[in-house]
Design a protein around this motif. Structure first.
Motif, PDB file in Angstrom:
ATOM      1  N   LYS A   1      -0.783  -1.800  -9.646  1.00 57.74           N
ATOM      2  CA  LYS A   1      -0.848  -3.149  -9.060  1.00 57.74           C
ATOM      3  C   LYS A   1       0.530  -3.594  -8.564  1.00 57.74           C
ATOM      4  O   LYS A   1       0.674  -4.072  -7.438  1.00 57.74           O
ATOM      5  N   TYR A   2       1.545  -3.422  -9.386  1.00 53.89           N
ATOM      6  CA  TYR A   2       2.893  -3.834  -9.012  1.00 53.89           C
ATOM      7  C   TYR A   2       3.423  -2.961  -7.869  1.00 53.89           C
ATOM      8  O   TYR A   2       4.031  -3.453  -6.909  1.00 53.89           O
ATOM      9  N   ALA A   3       3.162  -1.670  -7.936  1.00 55.95           N
ATOM     10  CA  ALA A   3       3.620  -0.757  -6.884  1.00 55.95           C
ATOM     11  C   ALA A   3       2.987  -1.115  -5.539  1.00 55.95           C
ATOM     12  O   ALA A   3       3.652  -1.053  -4.493  1.00 55.95           O
ATOM     13  N   VAL A   4       1.730  -1.510  -5.562  1.00 59.49           N
ATOM     14  CA  VAL A   4       1.059  -1.931  -4.325  1.00 59.49           C
ATOM     15  C   VAL A   4       1.738  -3.184  -3.768  1.00 59.49           C
ATOM     16  O   VAL A   4       1.958  -3.286  -2.555  1.00 59.49           O
ATOM     17  N   GLU A   5       2.077  -4.132  -4.626  1.00 55.17           N
ATOM     18  CA  GLU A   5       2.783  -5.338  -4.168  1.00 55.17           C
ATOM     19  C   GLU A   5       4.069  -4.963  -3.435  1.00 55.17           C
ATOM     20  O   GLU A   5       4.379  -5.511  -2.372  1.00 55.17           O
ATOM     21  N   VAL A   6       4.813  -4.027  -4.010  1.00 55.39           N
ATOM     22  CA  VAL A   6       6.069  -3.588  -3.387  1.00 55.39           C
ATOM     23  C   VAL A   6       5.777  -2.869  -2.077  1.00 55.39           C
ATOM     24  O   VAL A   6       6.396  -3.148  -1.046  1.00 55.39           O
ATOM     25  N   ALA A   7       4.831  -1.943  -2.099  1.00 58.09           N
ATOM     26  CA  ALA A   7       4.503  -1.168  -0.899  1.00 58.09           C
ATOM     27  C   ALA A   7       4.046  -2.063   0.246  1.00 58.09           C
ATOM     28  O   ALA A   7       4.385  -1.814   1.406  1.00 58.09           O
ATOM     29  N   GLU A   8       3.293  -3.099  -0.080  1.00 59.75           N
ATOM     30  CA  GLU A   8       2.812  -4.002   0.972  1.00 59.75           C
ATOM     31  C   GLU A   8       3.951  -4.756   1.654  1.00 59.75           C
ATOM     32  O   GLU A   8       3.794  -5.212   2.775  1.00 59.75           O
ATOM     33  N   SER A   9       5.088  -4.856   0.995  1.00 59.37           N
ATOM     34  CA  SER A   9       6.227  -5.557   1.594  1.00 59.37           C
ATOM     35  C   SER A   9       7.084  -4.634   2.461  1.00 59.37           C
ATOM     36  O   SER A   9       8.063  -5.077   3.049  1.00 59.37           O
TER      37      SER A   9
END
Length: 175
Positions: free
Chosen positions: A34-42
Motif C-alpha cells: 500500500k505504501y509503495a503504491v502511494e510512492v510509485a503513484e507520485s
C-alpha cells in the motif's frame, strides 16, 4: 508504464498461502504494498502495478526462513511458481538497501549482486525499511535500528541513501 504478465491479486494471495505465510506476514506485505503504491503513484516513471505486486510478494521467502537469505529464497520460490522475473528480482533485492556481491559472499549467499537497480526495486526496498510490522516508522528510526543491528556497517548507511533517492524523486517525505 504498464505491466504485463503479473499475477493477479487473487493469485498473489494463493502463492502466499501455498508458501505457508503467517497472518502477520500477510498484514506486513499488504502494508508495504500500500505504501509503495502511494510512492510509485507520485513518480511519473514508476510501474505502479509492478510495485503493488512486488510489495505483496517481496517477503515470500520469509515463509521459509527469517534469515538474511529470505530475499534470495523468495526470488527462487517466485521463479519456481513462474512469476514475472521483475517480481522475483524485487524479492531478491529488497533486503535492507541491498546486498553487494562482496557482502553476499561474506554472508554465504549464492554469488550475485543483490542491490536494487530498477526504480520499482528501489521503491519496495526503501518502503519496506519504513514498515515495522504494519506500522510506518521514520527514516531516523529505521536508520537507528539498522545501525544498532549492523554497528556502522556500510549496509546501514545505504538505508538513508536509498531513502533519500526514492523519496527525493517522489518529492515527498516519509513519515
Amino acid at each position: 508504464m504498464l505491466s504485463s504478465n503479473l499475477p493477479s491479486s487473487d493469485r498473489v494471495l494463493e502463492l502466499l498461502k501455498e508458501s505457508g505465510c503467517s497472518d502477520g506476514l500477510m498484514r506486513h506485505v499488504e502494508a508495504v504494498s500500500k505504501y509503495a503504491v502511494e510512492v510509485a503513484e507520485s513518480l511519473a516513471d514508476a510501474d505502479v502495478a509492478l510495485v503493488q505486486i512486488g510489495g505483496l510478494l517481496h517477503d515470500i521467502g520469509r515463509c521459509k526462513t527469517n534469515g538474511i537469505a529470505h530475499g534470495v529464497v523468495g526470488g527462487k520460490l517466485l521463479r519456481s511458481f513462474g512469476v514475472d522475473e521483475r517480481v522475483a528480482k524485487i524479492a531478491e533485492k529488497h533486503v535492507g538497501a541491498g546486498i553487494t556481491e562482496k557482502e553476499a559472499a561474506r554472508l554465504q549467499l549464492p554469488p550475485g549482486n543483490y542491490m536494487p537497480e530498477t526504480l520499482e526495486e528501489k521503491i519496495v526496498a526503501a518502503v519496506d525499511n519504513l514498515i515495522e510490522g504494519t506500522r510506518r516508522i521514520t527514516i531516523d528510526k529505521a536508520e537507528a535500528d539498522f545501525n544498532a543491528k549492523l554497528n556502522g556497517n556500510p549496509a546501514a548507511i545505504r538505508i538513508r541513501s536509498l531513502h533519500d533517492e526514492v523519496f527525493g524523486s517522489a518529492k515527498r517525505s516519509a513519515p
